[in-house]
Design a protein around this motif. Sequence first.
Motif, short mmCIF file in Angstrom:
data_model
loop_
_atom_site.label_atom_id
_atom_site.label_comp_id
_atom_site.label_asym_id
_atom_site.label_seq_id
_atom_site.Cartn_x
_atom_site.Cartn_y
_atom_site.Cartn_z
N UNK A 105 -5.17 -4.33 -13.71
CA UNK A 105 -5.38 -3.42 -13.03
C UNK A 105 -5.98 -3.86 -11.61
N UNK A 106 -6.36 -5.24 -11.72
CA UNK A 106 -6.90 -5.91 -10.47
C UNK A 106 -5.49 -5.91 -9.31
N UNK A 107 -4.45 -6.51 -9.97
CA UNK A 107 -3.23 -6.72 -9.13
C UNK A 107 -2.83 -5.19 -8.62
N UNK A 108 -2.90 -4.38 -9.38
CA UNK A 108 -2.58 -2.91 -8.83
C UNK A 108 -3.55 -2.48 -7.66
N UNK A 143 -10.58 -8.65 -11.00
CA UNK A 143 -10.32 -8.52 -12.52
C UNK A 143 -11.62 -9.07 -13.15
N UNK A 144 -12.70 -9.29 -12.64
CA UNK A 144 -14.05 -9.59 -13.14
C UNK A 144 -14.49 -8.36 -13.87
N UNK A 145 -14.34 -7.28 -13.45
CA UNK A 145 -14.65 -5.95 -14.05
C UNK A 145 -13.42 -4.98 -13.81
N UNK A 174 4.23 1.74 -1.68
CA UNK A 174 3.66 0.55 -2.45
C UNK A 174 5.08 -0.20 -2.74
N UNK A 175 6.02 0.37 -2.56
CA UNK A 175 7.41 -0.40 -2.94
C UNK A 175 7.40 -1.85 -2.57
N UNK A 176 6.95 -2.25 -1.49
CA UNK A 176 7.16 -3.94 -1.27
C UNK A 176 5.62 -4.56 -1.57
N UNK A 177 5.00 -3.77 -2.19
CA UNK A 177 3.68 -4.60 -2.62
C UNK A 177 3.54 -4.77 -4.13
N UNK A 178 4.39 -4.15 -4.89
CA UNK A 178 4.18 -4.23 -6.33
C UNK A 178 5.13 -5.19 -6.79
N UNK A 179 4.82 -6.29 -7.51
CA UNK A 179 5.57 -7.39 -7.96
C UNK A 179 6.07 -7.03 -9.41
#
Length: 92
Positions: free
Chosen positions: A8-11, A47-49, A86-91
Amino acid sequence: MIRNAKDIAETLAAIRRAFGDGPDMTRAKWAARHSFNYTQYANWETGARRIPIEAADVLCDRYGLTLDFVYRDRRDGLSAAAMKALAEHLDR
């Protein structure tokens, strides 16, 4: 299935990069823009919480996102504008 806090943190990081008005949008500026406490937001984005639903809903309402996208990475409900941003930022 709901993803773990790290995924979720990556998102959240992708959302900040996509909608943050350029590379100078720090976590602190992003948190202030959305009335989030900086420390709390930093914990969510590292991603700590896990981000609470109420806070995720703020981002969803503002940027045409869905809770399914934030928590489950389901992209089928995203607006066309949100998907384009979001297209270019989602791995993934």
